[in-house]
Design a protein around this motif. Sequence first.
Motif, PDB file in Angstrom:
ATOM      1  N   ASP A 207       0.850  -1.200   0.000  1.00  0.00           N
ATOM      2  CA  ASP A 207       0.000   0.000   0.000  1.00  0.00           C
ATOM      3  C   ASP A 207       0.881   1.244   0.000  1.00  0.00           C
ATOM      4  N   TRP A 208       0.234   2.383  -0.268  1.00  0.00           N
ATOM      5  CA  TRP A 208       0.962   3.630  -0.417  1.00  0.00           C
ATOM      6  C   TRP A 208       1.605   4.082   0.896  1.00  0.00           C
ATOM      7  N   ASN A 209       0.904   3.932   2.012  1.00  0.00           N
ATOM      8  CA  ASN A 209       1.470   4.384   3.284  1.00  0.00           C
ATOM      9  C   ASN A 209       2.771   3.667   3.613  1.00  0.00           C
ATOM     10  N   THR A 210       2.793   2.346   3.359  1.00  0.00           N
ATOM     11  CA  THR A 210       4.012   1.573   3.610  1.00  0.00           C
ATOM     12  C   THR A 210       5.152   2.087   2.739  1.00  0.00           C
ATOM     13  N   LEU A 211       4.875   2.263   1.444  1.00  0.00           N
ATOM     14  CA  LEU A 211       5.895   2.744   0.514  1.00  0.00           C
ATOM     15  C   LEU A 211       6.353   4.153   0.885  1.00  0.00           C
ATOM     16  N   SER A 212       5.417   5.023   1.209  1.00  0.00           N
ATOM     17  CA  SER A 212       5.756   6.391   1.557  1.00  0.00           C
ATOM     18  C   SER A 212       6.672   6.444   2.781  1.00  0.00           C
ATOM     19  N   ASP A 213       6.359   5.645   3.797  1.00  0.00           N
ATOM     20  CA  ASP A 213       7.190   5.632   5.006  1.00  0.00           C
ATOM     21  C   ASP A 213       8.594   5.111   4.710  1.00  0.00           C
ATOM     22  N   LEU A 214       8.685   4.077   3.859  1.00  0.00           N
ATOM     23  CA  LEU A 214       9.994   3.526   3.509  1.00  0.00           C
ATOM     24  C   LEU A 214      10.843   4.571   2.790  1.00  0.00           C
ATOM     25  N   ILE A 215      10.218   5.311   1.864  1.00  0.00           N
ATOM     26  CA  ILE A 215      10.959   6.343   1.129  1.00  0.00           C
ATOM     27  C   ILE A 215      11.406   7.447   2.085  1.00  0.00           C
ATOM     28  N   ARG A 216      10.523   7.882   2.952  1.00  0.00           N
ATOM     29  CA  ARG A 216      10.847   8.977   3.875  1.00  0.00           C
ATOM     30  C   ARG A 216      11.976   8.593   4.832  1.00  0.00           C
ATOM     31  N   ASP A 217      12.043   7.319   5.175  1.00  0.00           N
ATOM     32  CA  ASP A 217      13.071   6.867   6.128  1.00  0.00           C
ATOM     33  C   ASP A 217      14.401   6.541   5.444  1.00  0.00           C
ATOM     34  N   SER A 218      14.470   6.729   4.121  1.00  0.00           N
ATOM     35  CA  SER A 218      15.675   6.313   3.386  1.00  0.00           C
ATOM     36  C   SER A 218      16.475   7.484   2.844  1.00  0.00           C
ATOM     37  N   ALA A 219      16.344   8.637   3.428  1.00  0.00           N
ATOM     38  CA  ALA A 219      17.064   9.818   2.933  1.00  0.00           C
ATOM     39  C   ALA A 219      18.574   9.573   2.902  1.00  0.00           C
ATOM     40  N   GLY A 220      19.182   9.842   1.741  1.00  0.00           N
ATOM     41  CA  GLY A 220      20.618   9.691   1.578  1.00  0.00           C
ATOM     42  C   GLY A 220      21.088   8.284   1.282  1.00  0.00           C
ATOM     43  N   LYS A 221      20.194   7.297   1.231  1.00  0.00           N
ATOM     44  CA  LYS A 221      20.580   5.907   0.998  1.00  0.00           C
ATOM     45  C   LYS A 221      20.493   5.545  -0.480  1.00  0.00           C
ATOM     46  N   ASN A 222      21.387   4.634  -0.920  1.00  0.00           N
ATOM     47  CA  ASN A 222      21.273   4.022  -2.239  1.00  0.00           C
ATOM     48  C   ASN A 222      20.331   2.829  -2.118  1.00  0.00           C
ATOM     49  N   VAL A 223      19.234   2.857  -2.861  1.00  0.00           N
ATOM     50  CA  VAL A 223      18.177   1.859  -2.692  1.00  0.00           C
ATOM     51  C   VAL A 223      17.839   1.227  -4.036  1.00  0.00           C
ATOM     52  N   ALA A 224      17.611  -0.086  -4.001  1.00  0.00           N
ATOM     53  CA  ALA A 224      17.077  -0.800  -5.162  1.00  0.00           C
ATOM     54  C   ALA A 224      15.583  -1.041  -4.926  1.00  0.00           C
ATOM     55  N   PHE A 225      14.782  -0.817  -5.961  1.00  0.00           N
ATOM     56  CA  PHE A 225      13.350  -1.098  -5.830  1.00  0.00           C
ATOM     57  C   PHE A 225      12.856  -1.733  -7.120  1.00  0.00           C
ATOM     58  N   VAL A 226      11.830  -2.571  -6.977  1.00  0.00           N
ATOM     59  CA  VAL A 226      11.313  -3.353  -8.099  1.00  0.00           C
ATOM     60  C   VAL A 226       9.958  -2.805  -8.515  1.00  0.00           C
ATOM     61  N   VAL A 227       9.784  -2.614  -9.828  1.00  0.00           N
ATOM     62  CA  VAL A 227       8.501  -2.156 -10.351  1.00  0.00           C
ATOM     63  C   VAL A 227       7.958  -3.199 -11.324  1.00  0.00           C
ATOM     64  N   ASP A 228       6.632  -3.260 -11.363  1.00  0.00           N
ATOM     65  CA  ASP A 228       5.946  -4.093 -12.361  1.00  0.00           C
ATOM     66  C   ASP A 228       5.637  -3.186 -13.542  1.00  0.00           C
ATOM     67  N   ARG A 229       6.324  -3.445 -14.684  1.00  0.00           N
ATOM     68  CA  ARG A 229       6.155  -2.629 -15.882  1.00  0.00           C
ATOM     69  C   ARG A 229       5.636  -3.510 -17.013  1.00  0.00           C
TER      70      ARG A 229
END
Length: 433
Positions: A207-229
Amino acid sequence: MTTLMFILGIVVFAVGLLVSIAWHELGHLSTAKLFGIRVPQYMVGFGPTIWSRRKGETEYGIKAVPLGGYIRMIGMFPPDDQGRVSARSTSPWRGMIEDARSAAFEELQPGDETRMFYTRTPWKRVIVMFAGPFMNLVLAVALFLTVLMGFGIQKETTVVESVSPCVIAQSQHRDSCKKTDPSSPAAQAGMKAGDKIVSFDGKPTKDWNTLSDLIRDSAGKNVAFVVDRDGRAVTLHARIATNQVAKKDAGGNYVDGYVKAGFLGFSPATGVVKQDFGESVTWMTDRVGDAVDSLVALPGKIPALWDAAFGDGPREPDSPMGIVGAARVTGEIATLDIPASQQLAMFVFVLAGFNLSLFLFNMLPLLPLDGGHIAGALWESLRRNLARVLRRPDPGPFDVAKLMPVAYVVAGIFVCFTVLVLIADVVNPVKIS
């Protein structure tokens, strides 16, 4: 066709209103009969009776004006200190008390001496008076769950609506990028509109809230994320920027203010999302809190409501709204160019909100509301138990009739407020389209 649909929406609301009122009064009726209190009348509406039928000792009917309902119970108030129920005083305030007391003993029949409301123990009277609002609460919960779990509600999703080309502090309230603005991490990672983010930094994002919190808590980090395209899983990489973003509360709702947090740089798409039971309970708890806050804030909204009704002030979206206003809203819903399932969901939402408001409003500890009778019964229980502990004589039933002058004042205030809301709903209604 639009006019016909508008009228149909109003009719649907009127039917739902009648059902809600009848359901409320059924709570009072069923518990009163359970405790042996005689109930001469069960009526939905006010004014002239358009249909009625007697079954046993109770007359059941529908009246012309569907703005409420009532059951009449024998002996709502105790007799006075001399055992009188119909003596009339020359004092206007005392007259109100005696009128109420006399009305409580109308249609008294042999054998009713043990079947009067005031003769029941306080906890039984509390149950009888609470049962009506409680039925509205039950109906509100059932309707909310039907929509939340059956239809779903509009929510932000993990699907990408658009990608921001640069990093802009949200407090700046601008959409165009300047040459000095750095590129957004989402744009640098190659994110595209229509991508659905299924995991972020190895964590699933349902859900969006989970994703939003993860992004907000990752400031300055190199992150890999998977999208369904387009049905393919694509892994993207980004260094999450630090940006000034809108503040959120513990429930994930946006509130006034801004905070420094992680920023990826995309706008989520909205969609109809079904909620599970836990999410539904959380959502309803938040709405109850909002409704309580609105009820507390109601007096402060009267000046703006007056200006909207008699001046040139705007009608705020959160302005108090009466039955006429709610009927107009349901009429508008019927004319919206949206799927029929969403129209039905919005109808049910309005009706659920109406029942929640009925519950909260009736629980106010003021006569003539149910909460006033509940408060009287609780006070009687308290003082009787206190007398028992202190070994003092039983003070007897608490005479709620003595509060009738206050009840008339409260009723007068409610009537004035209702008329003000009615005028505002007619001349400057709340609109959803």
